[in-house]
Design a protein around this motif. Structure first.
Motif, mmCIF file in Angstrom:
data_model
loop_
_atom_site.group_PDB
_atom_site.id
_atom_site.type_symbol
_atom_site.label_atom_id
_atom_site.label_comp_id
_atom_site.label_asym_id
_atom_site.label_seq_id
_atom_site.Cartn_x
_atom_site.Cartn_y
_atom_site.Cartn_z
ATOM 1 N N PHE A 190 -13.618 1.421 -0.080
ATOM 2 C CA PHE A 190 -14.993 1.170 -0.492
ATOM 3 C C PHE A 190 -15.457 2.351 -1.335
ATOM 4 O O PHE A 190 -15.494 3.490 -0.857
ATOM 5 N N TYR A 191 -15.814 2.083 -2.584
ATOM 6 C CA TYR A 191 -16.336 3.120 -3.481
ATOM 7 C C TYR A 191 -17.854 3.005 -3.463
ATOM 8 O O TYR A 191 -18.427 2.017 -3.933
ATOM 9 N N ASP A 192 -18.508 4.024 -2.923
ATOM 10 C CA ASP A 192 -19.958 4.003 -2.767
ATOM 11 C C ASP A 192 -20.656 4.407 -4.064
ATOM 12 O O ASP A 192 -20.082 5.123 -4.895
ATOM 13 N N LYS A 193 -21.889 3.977 -4.206
ATOM 14 C CA LYS A 193 -22.677 4.343 -5.381
ATOM 15 C C LYS A 193 -22.944 5.836 -5.445
ATOM 16 O O LYS A 193 -23.263 6.363 -6.520
ATOM 17 N N ASP A 194 -22.819 6.534 -4.298
ATOM 18 C CA ASP A 194 -23.029 7.983 -4.302
ATOM 19 C C ASP A 194 -21.761 8.756 -4.688
ATOM 20 O O ASP A 194 -21.746 9.988 -4.697
ATOM 21 N N GLY A 195 -20.690 8.024 -4.983
ATOM 22 C CA GLY A 195 -19.446 8.655 -5.400
ATOM 23 C C GLY A 195 -18.437 8.870 -4.299
ATOM 24 O O GLY A 195 -17.292 9.244 -4.571
ATOM 25 N N SER A 196 -18.804 8.637 -3.059
ATOM 26 C CA SER A 196 -17.877 8.816 -1.946
ATOM 27 C C SER A 196 -16.953 7.612 -1.817
ATOM 28 O O SER A 196 -17.240 6.519 -2.323
ATOM 29 N N VAL A 197 -15.832 7.827 -1.135
ATOM 30 C CA VAL A 197 -14.847 6.770 -0.918
ATOM 31 C C VAL A 197 -14.505 6.703 0.562
ATOM 32 O O VAL A 197 -14.236 7.734 1.188
ATOM 33 N N SER A 198 -14.536 5.520 1.128
ATOM 34 C CA SER A 198 -14.140 5.301 2.518
ATOM 35 C C SER A 198 -12.979 4.324 2.532
ATOM 36 O O SER A 198 -13.039 3.281 1.864
ATOM 37 N N SER A 199 -11.930 4.673 3.288
ATOM 38 C CA SER A 199 -10.673 3.926 3.192
ATOM 39 C C SER A 199 -10.158 3.505 4.559
ATOM 40 O O SER A 199 -10.468 4.117 5.579
ATOM 41 N N GLY A 200 -9.336 2.460 4.543
ATOM 42 C CA GLY A 200 -8.633 2.019 5.741
ATOM 43 C C GLY A 200 -7.252 1.527 5.376
ATOM 44 O O GLY A 200 -7.045 0.967 4.287
ATOM 45 N N VAL A 201 -6.277 1.731 6.279
ATOM 46 C CA VAL A 201 -4.908 1.314 5.997
ATOM 47 C C VAL A 201 -4.190 1.003 7.302
ATOM 48 O O VAL A 201 -4.410 1.662 8.327
ATOM 49 N N LEU A 202 -3.363 -0.012 7.270
ATOM 50 C CA LEU A 202 -2.499 -0.319 8.400
ATOM 51 C C LEU A 202 -1.282 0.595 8.332
ATOM 52 O O LEU A 202 -0.488 0.510 7.384
ATOM 53 N N VAL A 203 -1.138 1.482 9.316
ATOM 54 C CA VAL A 203 -0.009 2.419 9.294
ATOM 55 C C VAL A 203 1.237 1.822 9.946
ATOM 56 O O VAL A 203 2.346 2.278 9.709
ATOM 57 N N PHE A 254 -0.109 -5.960 8.776
ATOM 58 C CA PHE A 254 1.012 -5.120 8.345
ATOM 59 C C PHE A 254 2.166 -6.014 7.918
ATOM 60 O O PHE A 254 2.514 -6.969 8.610
ATOM 61 N N SER A 255 2.763 -5.694 6.787
ATOM 62 C CA SER A 255 3.835 -6.516 6.240
ATOM 63 C C SER A 255 5.200 -6.086 6.752
ATOM 64 O O SER A 255 5.493 -4.889 6.847
ATOM 65 N N GLY A 256 6.054 -7.074 6.986
ATOM 66 C CA GLY A 256 7.429 -6.783 7.336
ATOM 67 C C GLY A 256 8.191 -6.078 6.231
ATOM 68 O O GLY A 256 9.227 -5.454 6.481
ATOM 69 N N ILE A 257 7.687 -6.164 4.998
ATOM 70 C CA ILE A 257 8.316 -5.450 3.889
ATOM 71 C C ILE A 257 8.263 -3.945 4.123
ATOM 72 O O ILE A 257 9.152 -3.207 3.683
ATOM 73 N N ASP A 258 7.237 -3.485 4.835
ATOM 74 C CA ASP A 258 7.059 -2.052 5.080
ATOM 75 C C ASP A 258 7.598 -1.582 6.422
ATOM 76 O O ASP A 258 7.613 -0.377 6.690
ATOM 77 N N GLY A 259 8.026 -2.511 7.280
ATOM 78 C CA GLY A 259 8.545 -2.088 8.575
ATOM 79 C C GLY A 259 8.447 -3.186 9.610
ATOM 80 O O GLY A 259 8.131 -4.339 9.313
#
Length: 535
Positions: free
Chosen positions: A72-85, A16-21
């Motif tokens: 992650f963009y899967d070949k089946d069209g789905s998307v799985s995501s992660g983010v530091l809140v 997580f960046s100090g720019i964001d908090g």
């Protein structure tokens, strides 16, 4: 063109960046991409052989990967995501396998998963929307100024550089009241003197206010007697060593694009005290030139110089050093500009240092500046990249500069396939594919090229800087990262280079491999790409 970095590769850092908090120096969640799979490893310490991880099990079509979110963009069209809140929590949405050990707590809701160390876990953050949080993290990259009409490889590499320096920015904490930066978040994570300068040089093109704070933060570590230590954190300094004194370079470069007399006036007296400390504490023989501190560690005879394991220091002796004195002369020249009422005083020091470098450190035998053994009263004649740095402060005569420049196209000395090697090619006895014993460092290339421009060798400087950028782009597109140093022969990738040797049993050790997502390699890429005469 892509809006975010898209190259997956092992060793990329997430935090997580100090720019964001708010950040937390001691307890930040820090992660790294795995080398052999689509997985995010949680860094628990520098010697964790099999760190806990979050794995993506699908068939990846493509990815978006920044320092604080991934998709992650899967070949089946789905998307799985992660983010530091925030600095403690990773929020996931999608298809992931989680292998975390006892110190972490995981909760889930509506297909989302929240991960943090148990003592910092806040279940309320499960209510956050992943896409909304990614949008917040993305603002800095999306809004960052970018040069027009650059190649796709340059654009991709620039996005990575912007993301990387964002990740390496800390929020004010403890005794540090400014935003500050670190070389790599892991395994170093502290603030370092000359690294902070090179980070500021790149950041000035993205956010000049942050660039100023990177420099001001380093002065906040200054000790009562004037010493600015080589590193420290919000709570403590390292032992009483310094690092290359190059702070005024950042001050001058930042002031060029955002003149701020009040900022310069605030820092100049502190810089004066620091330079006076060097004069008083790093001239062991009293002859007027300064020597780097020498340490007992065989793999780091002079960490103070920044060139830890250079063959220059193999003898563990005090050396009047061309790089140290060139840096110091440049700072004196800068102080003559910053403190006009003491202009003659500081120019006097600058001229004295330049005169002494020419008398004691110039070698007619090798046509380069070399170290001088103050105990044995003789020049060492070891040809290193440090020998070009008197160009940076203007110490060389035009005739000396012409002789030095010839080395940069001589394949037997410094005209290697990738310039500028840290030692001359013909020094075969000392050469190794190990840090400062041959490999190329972006920051040294940059400073030497500033010196070449000073002497009118603009075309040569442009050639070296363009070669440096193209090599960084090539490696980013293959590995997804900025490396700490590079092979001057282009025979092996940076991952195959040594870092102060290898472990005896061949086991993994973080300090025996070139660092990935290395700070100044990325920020100086931003600086080079934004320098018109080099493009």
């Amino acid at each position: 063109m892509n809006k975010f970095p898209t190259v997956w590769g092992g060793g990329q850092l997430l935090a997580f960046s100090g720019i964001d908090g708010k950040t937390d120096f001691e307890n930040n969640l820090c992660m790294r991409t795995a080398f052999d799979e689509y997985a995010i490893q949680f860094k628990e310490g520098p010697f964790t052989p099999t760190p806990p991880a979050v794995r993506y099990p699908g068939e990846v079509d493509h990815v978006e990967l920044t320092g604080d979110f991934f998709r992650f963009y899967d070949k089946d069209g789905s998307v799985s995501s992660g983010v530091l809140v925030d600095c403690y929590h990773l929020l996931l949405d999608g298809d992931f396998d989680i292998e975390l050990q006892g110190k972490y707590f995981i909760d889930s809701k509506d297909g989302k998963m929240l991960i943090a160390k148990k003592e910092f876990f806040n279940a309320a953050l499960l209510e956050c929307n992943v896409d909304d949080e990614i949008a917040k993290r993305a603002e800095f990259i999306l809004n960052a100024p970018k040069p027009a009409n650059i190649s796709d490889a340059s654009h991709q590499t620039l996005l990575k550089a912007i993301s990387q320096i964002k990740t390496q920015t800390y929020h004010p904490e403890g005794r540090i009241s400014n935003f500050w930066s670190t070389p790599d978040r892991w395994p170093h994570k502290k603030m370092w003197l000359w690294d902070s300068v090179f980070h500021a040089l790149g950041m000035r093109h993205l956010n000049v206010k942050l660039a100023k704070q990177f420099v001001s933060a380093m002065f906040e570590l200054q000790e009562p007697d004037g010493l600015i230590p080589h590193s420290g954190n919000p709570f403590v300094n390292q032992p009483r060593l310094t690092q290359p004194p190059v702070l005024s370079l950042a001050m001058r470069k930042i002031n060029e694009i955002d003149p701020d007399p009040a900022w310069i006036a605030e820092l100049a007296p502190k810089l004066e005290r620091y330079i006076e400390w060097i004069f008083a504490n790093r001239d062991s023989d009293g002859a007027g030139l300064v020597e780097w501190a020498i340490e007992a560690n065989v793999n780091c005879r002079s960490g103070e110089s920044g060139m830890d394991n250079s063959p220059r220091f193999d003898g563990a002796i005090q050396l009047d050093a061309p790089d140290f004195n060139a840096f110091l002369a440049f700072e004196c020249e800068s102080l003559a500009m910053f403190v006009p009422e003491r202009r003659d005083y500081w120019l006097g020091h600058r001229d004295r240092l330049c005169k002494l470098m020419n008398e004691r450190l110039w070698s007619d035998q090798v046509n380069l500046y070399v170290d001088y053994d103050v105990v044995g009263n003789q020049r060492t004649e070891i040809m290193s990249s440090a020998g070009f740095l008197p160009l940076y402060c203007g110490a060389a005569s035009a005739e000396q500069a012409a002789k030095m420049v010839k080395h940069l196209t001589d394949p037997e000395t410094f005209g290697t396939p990738f310039r500028i090697p840290s030692i001359a090619k013909r020094n075969v006895a000392a050469y190794k594919k190990d840090m400062w014993r041959g490999p190329v460092w972006t920051n040294i290339n940059y400073m030497i090229c500033l010196g070449l421009e000073r002497y009118g060798y603009a075309d040569l400087a442009k050639s070296i800087m363009q070669d440096t950028m193209r090599e960084q782009e090539r490696l980013y597109m293959e590995f997804g990262t900025f490396f700490e140093f590079h092979d001057d022969r282009k025979e092996v990738t940076p991952r195959e280079l040594e870092r102060k040797g290898r472990t005896e049993d061949g086991s993994y050790h973080p300090f025996h491999q070139v660092f990935h997502d290395y700070g100044w390699s990325g920020t100086l890429y931003i600086e080079m790409l934004n320098t018109p005469q080099w493009n």
